[in-house]
Design an enzyme around this catalytic site. Sequence first.
Site, PDB file in Angstrom:
ATOM      1  N   HIS A 299       0.205   8.078   3.716  1.00 44.19           N
ATOM      2  CA  HIS A 299       0.863   7.458   4.858  1.00 44.19           C
ATOM      3  C   HIS A 299       2.379   7.699   4.893  1.00 44.19           C
ATOM      4  O   HIS A 299       3.054   7.182   5.786  1.00 44.19           O
ATOM      5  CB  HIS A 299       0.584   5.955   4.852  1.00 44.19           C
ATOM      6  CG  HIS A 299      -0.876   5.640   4.717  1.00 44.19           C
ATOM      7  ND1 HIS A 299      -1.789   5.959   5.688  1.00 44.19           N
ATOM      8  CD2 HIS A 299      -1.585   5.068   3.706  1.00 44.19           C
ATOM      9  CE1 HIS A 299      -2.997   5.575   5.301  1.00 44.19           C
ATOM     10  NE2 HIS A 299      -2.898   5.046   4.097  1.00 44.19           N
TER      11      HIS A 299
ATOM     12  N   ASP B  66       0.844  -1.193   0.000  1.00 42.80           N
ATOM     13  CA  ASP B  66       0.000   0.000   0.000  1.00 42.80           C
ATOM     14  C   ASP B  66       0.875   1.237   0.000  1.00 42.80           C
ATOM     15  O   ASP B  66       1.322   1.711   1.044  1.00 42.80           O
ATOM     16  CB  ASP B  66      -0.931   0.004   1.209  1.00 42.80           C
ATOM     17  CG  ASP B  66      -1.969   1.121   1.130  1.00 42.80           C
ATOM     18  OD1 ASP B  66      -1.773   2.073   0.339  1.00 42.80           O
ATOM     19  OD2 ASP B  66      -2.978   1.043   1.854  1.00 42.80           O
TER      20      ASP B  66
END
Length: 292
Positions: free
Chosen positions: A198, A193
């Site tokens: 993030h 991911d």
Amino acid sequence: MPIDPSVAIGAEIGERHFAWSPSDVLLYHLGIGAGSRAGDNLSSDALRHTLDGPALQVLPSFGVVAPSFHETDPPPLDLPGCDINLAQVVHGSQSITVNGPLPTSGEATIRVHISDIWDKGKAAVIWQEGVATAPSGEELWTVRSSIFVKGEGGWGGDRGSSEKIGLPDRPADTDTTYDVTPQQALLYRLCGDRNPLHADPDFAKAAGFPAPILHGLCSYGIVLRELTDGLLGGDATGVAGFGGRFSGVVFPGETIRVQGWREDDRIVAAATIAGGERDGSPVLSDVALTLA
């Protein structure tokens, strides 16, 4: 309009063939904090998640990420009938049901479709379901997830249901904490991911956050691992299913508190932030671990 339910609901997103190895399982377990406590390098319970060999087990949450584990690009959002972008999206909920212990290596094909779309007024909730099947035809696991799309509601559609899981009015059977490391999101993004939310401070600020946030699926895996360690002796084969709703964010460096209660055939739980200015803030709610 950016989301057309008449096109999207029921649409097949496609199928993906994928394979995984013990190295993938080990990286995933390390990404969700396995082996991080003092003495875990000598504990047989902990080593069943961090040491390759005949004792290695797979936490069922690995099945959620296995299909995209080797991706190096940000996750695509090319959903039929949905014109949205990553900056609008947060993970809403996630569940997985396994038909038996996951093998430490293997291959499978997953077929995913859009099962429903809810209109929340100022946002939309898009539900997806997928089934992973082995080459033999055996169904290995089923996943169900939702994404929350900011700014895309208001067309007068179904608002959907809201199923809450109540927590017992007694002390928890396990009450643990996990200190999220500063590099936790940077490690977990190697599990397929690469969403810049993030990792990239500028992207995170553009999305409305003061800093990059931990992947929701990392928090999801941490909670499952803490419950498995705390109430099942680290035995992943005791888990038949796991689900929860993402009710808040975690910033690297914060501490996650996990409380779990045994019921007849399941464990119910909640995860919150422990300590600091955001003490008590929700992380994962409506958590249920179904026992095998």
